[in-house]
Scaffold this active site. Structure first.
Site, PDB file in Angstrom:
ATOM      1  CG  ASP A  41      -1.912  -1.232   1.045  1.00 46.48           C
ATOM      2  OD1 ASP A  41      -2.134  -1.604   0.213  1.00 46.48           O
ATOM      3  OD2 ASP A  41      -2.740  -1.009   1.486  1.00 46.48           O
TER       4      ASP A  41
ATOM      5  CE  LYS B 143      -3.354  -4.580   0.635  1.00 43.96           C
ATOM      6  NZ  LYS B 143      -4.733  -3.774   0.797  1.00 43.96           N
TER       7      LYS B 143
ATOM      8  CB  CYS C 289      -2.904  -3.280   4.556  1.00 44.91           C
ATOM      9  SG  CYS C 289      -4.459  -2.497   4.047  1.00 44.91           S
TER      10      CYS C 289
END
Length: 241
Positions: A33, A148, A181
């Site tokens: 991310d 994702k 995450c």
């Protein structure tokens, strides 16, 4: 279909709660991310009032670490949040994230404005500016990209299949948010049998400090090891034939 085992390539590094020796021939780094909507001052989190300064701190250490790992043949995987444009991969509970009242700008909504590079980009949409790697970090052609759309990168993605086909058994983890995450992906990796190492200076969060402290505690206590990019680089400098 005979797969000869790779020649071991050991690297020793300081870590917590114990020092480690890993096999670079069976290691990959997963960067989670580090993308515009989370890390850019023009992205989604910044738009909704989150100070993204902390999640930009991994950029510099990753700039130093990733080229050295690539040079040793370590695969680099970019695991970025990327929704389908029609949002059919998102459940109502995910659409609720950061939009608890149903108002404001949430997953898949366009960012307002016209004067920034994010203008009109839909939040966390795959193949858009929102899901692209943040400025300051650059993917190389041989790097691997996985989209994702869960807090964990292993659910409903090809990540596990790719790692097993690469013969990877040890994973280095970096990215944001480390208590969300990154941690959930690391936990699932541990449950699947991978050896997990969190690279702490290559990870960050916009959450309160106690969230970071709890994450580091739990990784060291239950799920793996914690090291730094400097410790890994020192291990590379001191390697022996």
């Amino acid at each position: 279909m005979v797969r000869p085992p790779p020649t071991p390539y050991p690297l020793a590094a300081k870590a917590e709660p114990q020092n480690i020796v890993i096999d670079l021939a069976r290691t990959a780094i997963v960067v989670i991310d580090m993308q515009n909507d989370f890390c850019s001052p023009h992205g989604w989190l910044s738009h909704i009032g989150v100070d993204v300064t902390p999640v930009r701190t991994p950029i510099a250490p990753l700039q130093a670490l990733l080229p050295r790992l690539r040079g040793k043949g370590v695969p680099v995987l970019w695991l970025n949040w990327g929704n389908r444009p029609d949002r059919l991969n998102l459940s109502p509970s995910l659409l609720h994230v950061y939009k608890p009242t149903g108002e404001g700008v949430g997953l898949g909504d366009p960012l307002p404005g016209s004067a920034s590079p994010a203008a009109g980009a839909r939040v966390l949409e795959r193949d858009s500016w929102a899901a692209a790697i943040v400025d300051g970090l650059t993917a190389e052609p041989a790097d691997i990209h996985v989209a994702k759309y869960r807090i964990s990168g292993f659910w409903d993605t090809e990540l596990d299949s790719i790692l097993r086909n690469l013969g990877v058994t040890t994973l280095l983890f970096a990215g944001v948010n480390v208590d969300q995450c990154v941690l959930c992906t690391l936990q699932d990796a541990n449950f699947l049998g991978y050896d997990c190492i969190l690279v702490s200076d290559c990870s960050a969060t916009t959450s309160p400090s106690y969230c970071l402290e709890a994450t580091l505690y739990n990784v060291k206590q239950c799920f793996g090891f914690v090291t730094t990019s400097d410790h890994l680089l020192n291990g590379l400098h001191s390697e022996r034939p």
